[in-house]
Design an enzyme around this catalytic site. Structure first.
Site, PDB file in Angstrom:
ATOM      1  N   HIS A 294       0.846  -1.192   0.000  1.00  0.00           N
ATOM      2  CA  HIS A 294       0.000   0.000   0.000  1.00  0.00           C
ATOM      3  C   HIS A 294       0.878   1.238   0.000  1.00  0.00           C
ATOM      4  CE1 HIS A 294      -3.087  -2.757   2.073  1.00  0.00           C
ATOM      5  NE2 HIS A 294      -3.618  -2.411   0.912  1.00  0.00           N
ATOM      6  N   TYR A 469       3.727  -0.364   4.923  1.00  0.00           N
ATOM      7  CA  TYR A 469       4.463  -1.472   5.551  1.00  0.00           C
ATOM      8  C   TYR A 469       3.733  -2.797   5.418  1.00  0.00           C
ATOM      9  CZ  TYR A 469       5.901   2.920   7.751  1.00  0.00           C
ATOM     10  OH  TYR A 469       6.253   4.226   7.980  1.00  0.00           O
ATOM     11  N   HIS A 470       3.197  -3.063   4.212  1.00  0.00           N
ATOM     12  CA  HIS A 470       2.418  -4.276   3.970  1.00  0.00           C
ATOM     13  C   HIS A 470       2.912  -5.041   2.741  1.00  0.00           C
ATOM     14  CE1 HIS A 470      -1.077  -1.827   5.948  1.00  0.00           C
ATOM     15  NE2 HIS A 470      -0.257  -2.332   6.851  1.00  0.00           N
ATOM     16  N   PRO A 471       4.195  -5.422   2.650  1.00  0.00           N
ATOM     17  CA  PRO A 471       4.669  -6.139   1.461  1.00  0.00           C
ATOM     18  C   PRO A 471       4.149  -7.578   1.428  1.00  0.00           C
ATOM     19  CG  PRO A 471       6.417  -6.026   3.107  1.00  0.00           C
ATOM     20  CD  PRO A 471       5.275  -5.196   3.634  1.00  0.00           C
TER      21      PRO A 471
END
Length: 533
Positions: A294, A469-471
């Site tokens: 995101h 921080y959503h890989p």
């Protein structure tokens, strides 16, 4: 050092790995080794405010960074990931979002049997203790305590009123029947303490003789013999260890590190492996591809009323009062998640479900890389697209296991993402400019009124946004083919004895923060593995 022998070896003690270790070790029938490259803990991690305190701390954070790309103004964007037992659940913003039922039904429709929302709901319920109470979609009694933010603020009331002014209702359980609305955040916090998977899953399991946990254990590679993964090579303070897995190795190193470990082990794109002098053990072209995250745009305004913004309430001597308040009552600034109020909204009325998420924060920051607060009182409304289409990649840059991989997000490459982010930005401004906020809202601090056209908004987003921080997605799940890495049983295509269980297997992005779905994968993996053995 003698080569130890286990039934299962789990690589990575993060959100999924910790949950998996707990469930696999519960019966005592199997011997399990859990390896974590980071430290066992950090003295700040238990506090909710540690998401800011540890944002730039090398002792608890891998401090990855993306490669500069033209689409994001050639910036190196920070990519923090947890480097402790509990992984990123030990340093994250503590926001608990399951996602939409549509997300998991989409996974199922892509050929992943057993991954529909109906199939996964019992696992979502098994993992949680929802402090508000149980119903047909929520549960009590699970290891992970989930609570609604108790903090009260006139600004929160104004945000709810602003939503109602625009026809957006308050939703009292966005993890229930429907996600849409302005909501009080549900968090992995209980009584002022962070509920990481280290605390909720590993701490109860540590006394079990069936489970051995080694921290500061850096995996160099998976050991592959023919078409079978037989164990792992790792280093600790005692030297190099080759550990054998009689049954399975489960890779739970996360969206960034799992593809890195595969490539270091000779699993991936042959030409890329040969460039780094790595022997090709198993060709698998999708390793490291399908990266999604995101991209998060933070818009900030002044607050005109005194005593409302935490910029003012954390200034000077007041920060010590907030610290004392937290220690005495587990409340105040230091008890908050990264956002106490959220919004799940549609940018277009014809959409079936929300396509953007808002994070509503009662303060402004001047440096997102270090979480430093501005001096002037303010508020932040951050927005990101729930289901981005742009795809990036993560690949090794060196055969050394301690070297960081190359992260290329390719943010905003897809026109759908561009349109959604611009529309989401404009929706945030509409919300901020409602009558409900007139008595509180001051001037727009960032980006300011000079940024107004669609092109100007998109350019500003490219130049100033960070990740949320959503890989995910770099070891994608799906039927065997050139774009997938694991099956719906989480088995690596073409290899025996190896599964992957973490956010890297997500076929598409869940609609929201990714910690809860990552823990879910650990729960699901446990059921699959125990059923097989």
């Amino acid at each position: 050092m003698a080569n130890p022998n286990y039934d299962f070896i789990i690589v990575g003690a993060g959100s999924a790995g910790a949950a998996l270790a707990n469930r696999l070790s519960a019966s005592g029938r199997h011997r399990i080794l859990l390896l974590e490259a980071g430290a066992a803990s950090h003295p700040y991690s238990w506090m909710p405010a540690s998401f800011g305190l540890l944002i730039n701390h090398p002792g608890a954070n891998w401090l990855y960074s993306s490669a500069p790309e033209e689409g994001t103004a050639n910036r190196n964007i920070p990519v923090p990931r947890g480097k402790l037992l509990g992984g990123s659940s030990a340093i994250n913003g503590l926001v608990f979002v399951r996602g939409q039922q549509l997300d998991y039904d989409t996974w199922s429709q892509l050929g992943n049997r057993g991954w529909s929302f109906e199939s996964l709901l019992p696992l979502f319920k098994r993992m949680e203790h929802f402090e508000t109470g149980a119903d047909e979609l929520r549960a009590e009694g699970g290891p992970l305590r989930v609570s609604e933010v108790p903090d009260q603020n006139p600004l929160y009331d104004a945000w709810f009123a602003a939503g109602e002014e625009l026809g957006i209702a308050r939703n009292h359980d966005y993890n229930g029947q429907t996600q849409e609305g302005i909501v009080k955040t549900q968090t992995t916090i209980s009584n002022g303490r962070r509920m990481s998977t280290a605390h909720c899953y590993l701490k109860p399991a540590m006394r079990r003789e069936s489970l051995r946990i080694e921290s500061n254990a850096l995996v160099h590679r998976l050991n592959i013999e023919g078409t079978r993964c037989t164990g792992v090579r790792y280093t600790t303070g005692g030297g190099v260890v080759d550990a054998t897995a009689n049954l399975e190795v489960i890779l739970c190193a996360g969206g960034v590190a799992s593809p890195q470990v595969l490539e270091l082990s000779g699993i991936g794109q042959p030409e890329r492996l040969r460039e780094h002098g790595i022997e090709v053990k198993h060709a698998l072209p999708a390793v490291g591809e399908n990266l999604r995250d995101h991209i998060n745009a933070r818009i900030q305004w002044q607050i005109t009323q005194s005593g409302i913004s935490y910029n003012e309430r954390m200034r000077g001597w007041r920060r010590y009062w907030q610290g004392a308040r937290f220690l005495a009552t587990r409340s105040g600034f230091m008890s908050l998640p990264s956002a106490p109020v959220l919004g799940f909204l549609k940018t277009r009325p014809e959409l079936e479900t929300p396509d953007v998420q808002l994070h509503l924060v009662p303060y402004c920051i001047k440096d997102p890389k270090r979480r430093l607060l501005r001096d002037e009182p303010g508020m932040t409304m951050a927005v990101y697209q729930l289901r981005p289409e742009s795809l990036g990649s993560i690949h090794i840059q060196s055969p050394e296991p301690g070297a960081n991989p190359e992260i290329r997000f390719n943010f905003l490459d897809d026109p759908i993402d561009q349109r959604t982010m611009v529309d989401g930005f404009k929706l945030v401004r509409t919300l901020a400019n409602t009558k409900a906020l007139d008595s509180l809202r001051g001037a727009e601090l960032d980006p300011g009124d000079a940024v107004s056209s669609d092109d100007e908004i998109l350019s500003w987003i490219r130049a100033h946004s960070e990740t949320a921080y959503h890989p995910i997605g770099t070891c994608r799940m799906g039927p065997e083919g050139p774009k997938t890495v694991v099956s719906d049983e989480l088995k690596v295509h073409g290899l025996d004895g190896l599964r992957i269980a973490d956010a890297s297997i997500f076929p598409t992005m869940p609609s929201g923060n990714t910690n809860a779905p990552a823990i879910l994968v650990g729960e699901k993996a446990a059921d699959l593995i125990l059923a097989a053995h």
